[in-house]
Design an enzyme around this catalytic site. Structure first.
Site, PDB file in Angstrom:
ATOM      1  N   SER A  47       0.876  -1.048   0.083  1.00  0.00           N
ATOM      2  CA  SER A  47       0.126   0.007   0.050  1.00  0.00           C
ATOM      3  C   SER A  47       0.867   1.276  -0.123  1.00  0.00           C
ATOM      4  O   SER A  47       1.942   1.214   0.576  1.00  0.00           O
ATOM      5  CB  SER A  47      -0.882  -0.027   1.281  1.00  0.00           C
ATOM      6  OG  SER A  47      -2.223   0.531   1.061  1.00  0.00           O
ATOM      7  N   PRO A  48       0.389   2.254  -0.608  1.00  0.00           N
ATOM      8  CA  PRO A  48       1.203   3.666  -0.745  1.00  0.00           C
ATOM      9  C   PRO A  48       1.619   3.999   0.956  1.00  0.00           C
ATOM     10  O   PRO A  48       0.422   4.039   1.767  1.00  0.00           O
ATOM     11  CB  PRO A  48       0.382   4.603  -1.477  1.00  0.00           C
ATOM     12  CG  PRO A  48      -0.903   3.922  -1.403  1.00  0.00           C
ATOM     13  CD  PRO A  48      -0.938   2.437  -1.189  1.00  0.00           C
ATOM     14  N   CYS A  66       3.327   7.211   2.781  1.00  0.00           N
ATOM     15  CA  CYS A  66       4.086   8.378   2.860  1.00  0.00           C
ATOM     16  C   CYS A  66       5.175   8.315   3.863  1.00  0.00           C
ATOM     17  O   CYS A  66       5.158   7.949   5.092  1.00  0.00           O
ATOM     18  CB  CYS A  66       3.253   9.755   3.453  1.00  0.00           C
ATOM     19  SG  CYS A  66       1.972  10.240   2.545  1.00  0.00           S
ATOM     20  N   ALA A 108       1.626   8.828  -1.581  1.00  0.00           N
ATOM     21  CA  ALA A 108       0.901   9.749  -1.960  1.00  0.00           C
ATOM     22  C   ALA A 108       2.021  11.083  -2.484  1.00  0.00           C
ATOM     23  O   ALA A 108       2.872  11.336  -1.714  1.00  0.00           O
ATOM     24  CB  ALA A 108       0.152  10.385  -0.950  1.00  0.00           C
ATOM     25  N   GLN A 124       1.214   6.718  -6.551  1.00  0.00           N
ATOM     26  CA  GLN A 124      -0.276   7.406  -5.963  1.00  0.00           C
ATOM     27  C   GLN A 124      -0.175   8.646  -6.319  1.00  0.00           C
ATOM     28  O   GLN A 124       0.665   9.462  -5.844  1.00  0.00           O
ATOM     29  CB  GLN A 124      -0.576   6.904  -4.522  1.00  0.00           C
ATOM     30  CG  GLN A 124      -1.826   7.422  -4.408  1.00  0.00           C
ATOM     31  CD  GLN A 124      -2.508   7.157  -2.679  1.00  0.00           C
ATOM     32  OE1 GLN A 124      -1.589   7.842  -1.950  1.00  0.00           O
ATOM     33  NE2 GLN A 124      -3.302   6.578  -2.539  1.00  0.00           N
ATOM     34  N   TYR A 156      -8.495  13.847   1.242  1.00  0.00           N
ATOM     35  CA  TYR A 156      -7.587  14.739   0.653  1.00  0.00           C
ATOM     36  C   TYR A 156      -8.733  15.176  -0.547  1.00  0.00           C
ATOM     37  O   TYR A 156      -9.755  15.115  -0.647  1.00  0.00           O
ATOM     38  CB  TYR A 156      -6.348  14.021  -0.062  1.00  0.00           C
ATOM     39  CG  TYR A 156      -5.545  13.751   1.225  1.00  0.00           C
ATOM     40  CD1 TYR A 156      -5.174  14.617   2.123  1.00  0.00           C
ATOM     41  CD2 TYR A 156      -5.443  12.441   1.424  1.00  0.00           C
ATOM     42  CE1 TYR A 156      -4.282  14.176   3.393  1.00  0.00           C
ATOM     43  CE2 TYR A 156      -4.331  12.017   2.516  1.00  0.00           C
ATOM     44  CZ  TYR A 156      -3.923  13.003   3.566  1.00  0.00           C
ATOM     45  OH  TYR A 156      -3.518  12.659   4.497  1.00  0.00           O
ATOM     46  N   ARG A 184      -7.784   4.980  -5.389  1.00  0.00           N
ATOM     47  CA  ARG A 184      -8.065   4.839  -4.264  1.00  0.00           C
ATOM     48  C   ARG A 184      -9.308   5.556  -3.856  1.00  0.00           C
ATOM     49  O   ARG A 184      -9.109   6.725  -4.005  1.00  0.00           O
ATOM     50  CB  ARG A 184      -6.922   4.889  -3.206  1.00  0.00           C
ATOM     51  CG  ARG A 184      -7.198   4.764  -1.740  1.00  0.00           C
ATOM     52  CD  ARG A 184      -6.280   4.526  -0.815  1.00  0.00           C
ATOM     53  NE  ARG A 184      -5.483   3.155  -0.790  1.00  0.00           N
ATOM     54  CZ  ARG A 184      -4.824   2.769   0.118  1.00  0.00           C
ATOM     55  NH1 ARG A 184      -4.271   3.532   0.916  1.00  0.00           N
ATOM     56  NH2 ARG A 184      -4.373   1.313   0.138  1.00  0.00           N
ATOM     57  N   LEU A 197      -5.962  -3.367   7.751  1.00  0.00           N
ATOM     58  CA  LEU A 197      -5.818  -4.606   8.687  1.00  0.00           C
ATOM     59  C   LEU A 197      -6.090  -6.008   8.269  1.00  0.00           C
ATOM     60  O   LEU A 197      -6.843  -6.908   8.661  1.00  0.00           O
ATOM     61  CB  LEU A 197      -6.911  -4.205   9.810  1.00  0.00           C
ATOM     62  CG  LEU A 197      -6.458  -3.057  10.625  1.00  0.00           C
ATOM     63  CD1 LEU A 197      -7.637  -2.253  11.197  1.00  0.00           C
ATOM     64  CD2 LEU A 197      -5.408  -3.119  11.620  1.00  0.00           C
TER      65      LEU A 197
END
Ligand SMILES: Cc1cc2nc3c(=O)[nH]c(=O)nc-3n(C[C@H](O)[C@H](O)[C@H](O)COP(=O)(O)O)c2cc1C
Length: 366
Positions: A23-24, A26, A58, A101, A183, A231, A302
């Site tokens: 997963s992306p 930061c 991101a 992303q 966002y 996403r 999760l």
């Protein structure tokens, strides 16, 4: 034994060897949007995790679209050169395909890094003006963003397109748009943050208009052979906010403009929303989107154990799974999952002696 988690999938013309995605995440460690040795280390490691695809964090499509001063960007030649170097590094040493992303933080921009407090930047910290569909702050203590004009929307749309072009020039395999976590694109979709009275607000169609314009404009420059995904949010976890039914409508609309896959996350639209953090938190939403919108769907949140990940794919609840924290905790998560599920995974030749068939489990004898 065949494993659903380790079965291949094709997105557009990109072949992925399994259904596991990093997963992306930061890293808040760039210099004016430009990646550095930290990113080489972080992404290089995760490109040897056994996941078929690593999605780079991101990445701000314009300077003011970054969350923090440390977020990656893709708005300058220096940003692009650093990204090209990261991609080349991962390809040379790792086994995963690389995605990125593209994001604009909107009213959640101009913030401190998490380890600095994750609050809005203070006056001495070089804060910047934030923009959003409506002049409503993210939460108590957050600055009021400026309501976006049509010129702001055009600039943001063009920024997504320009960043996509840069990502392609840098050698990326897949692109995804950040339409979740509060966002900019998510803040247009949600009735909590979008109170506009023009054609970009009001009804669900009005609120979807800008994110769809962005998706369409980016699609026009991303070759059909390259997967372009998004996403999106499965649930705002707020009274009056977006629901799984809205995620189905948005995913269907994205599919109509040529988006190849969606990843279902949730939360983040207001500072006070506190989702119930349970295992597989977004899998039910992903399942609904996959079934009703008929678009390749990824679940995230999760999904930390191999058996849980395997069950999600085997039961057809999602086509792919993305993992974030479990990958940081165990950067060879995919290797361990392969061992648990009796599947094969690629390792670099330097590490091949760690393959279970070469030491037959003897290390675990006592
Ligand atoms: C350090 C860190 C950074 C993150 N950065 C991003 C990001 O850049 N983009 C994004 O969509 N989600 C981001 N997330 C959310 C994760 O991608 C993921 O959706 C979330 O952590 C739930 O998955 P998990 O339970 O496997 O950690 C981040 C999460 C972590 C832990």
């Amino acid at each position: 034994m065949t494993s659903a988690l380790f079965s291949p999938i094709r997105l557009a013309e990109l072949d992925l060897v399994n259904r596991i995605v990093v997963s992306p995440m930061c890293q808040y460690s760039a210099d004016d949007g430009v990646g550095n040795d930290w990113h080489l280390n972080h992404l290089g490691t995760l490109s040897n995790s056994g996941a078929a695809l690593v999605v780079i964090e991101a990445t701000g499509i314009e300077r003011r679209g970054r969350i923090t001063h440390g977020c990656l960007g893709l708005y300058s030649d220096d940003c692009q050169a650093a990204l090209a170097h990261m991609i080349a590094h991962c390809r040379r040493y790792g086994t995963a395909k690389l995605g990125i992303q593209l994001a604009h933080a909107g009213r959640k921009a101009s913030a401190q890094r998490p380890w600095e407090g994750a609050q809005p930047l203070k006056s001495g910290d070089d804060p910047w003006e934030t923009i959003a569909p409506s002049a409503i702050p993210f939460g108590p203590g957050w600055p009021t963003p400026r309501e976006m004009s049509s010129a702001d929307m055009e600039r943001a749309r063009d920024g997504f397109v320009a960043a996509a072009r840069r990502a392609i020039r840098a050698g990326i395999d897949a692109i995804e748009l950040h339409g979740a976590h509060g966002y900019l694109l998510h803040s247009f979709l949600s009735p909590i943050s979008n109170k506009r009275s023009d054609e970009y607000g009001g009804s669900p169609d009005g609120r979807m208009r800008f994110p769809l314009e962005v998706a369409e404009a980016v699609r026009a420059v991303v070759p059909k052979s390259m997967p372009l995904g998004a996403r999106i949010t499965g649930n705002d976890w707020v009274e009056g906010g977006l629901t799984p039914a809205d995620a189905v409508s948005f995913a269907s609309a994205l599919k109509n403009v040529g988006i190849d896959f969606v990843c279902i996350s949730s939360g983040g639209i207001i500072a006070e929303a506190r989702p119930n953090m349970v295992a597989n938190i977004n899998v039910g939403f992903a399942e609904e989107v996959k079934r009703k919108a008929g678009i390749p769907t990824r679940a995230v949140g999760l999904i930390a154990t191999p058996k849980r990940a395997q069950a999600i794919v085997a039961e057809g609840r999602a086509d792919m799974v993305a993992l974030a924290r479990a990958m940081l905790d165990n950067p060879h998560w995919g290797w361990h999952a392969a061992k648990v599920l009796g599947a094969e995974v690629a390792r670099p030749k330097q590490y091949q002696r760690a393959a279970p068939n070469l030491w037959a489990g003897a290390m675990f004898q006592d």
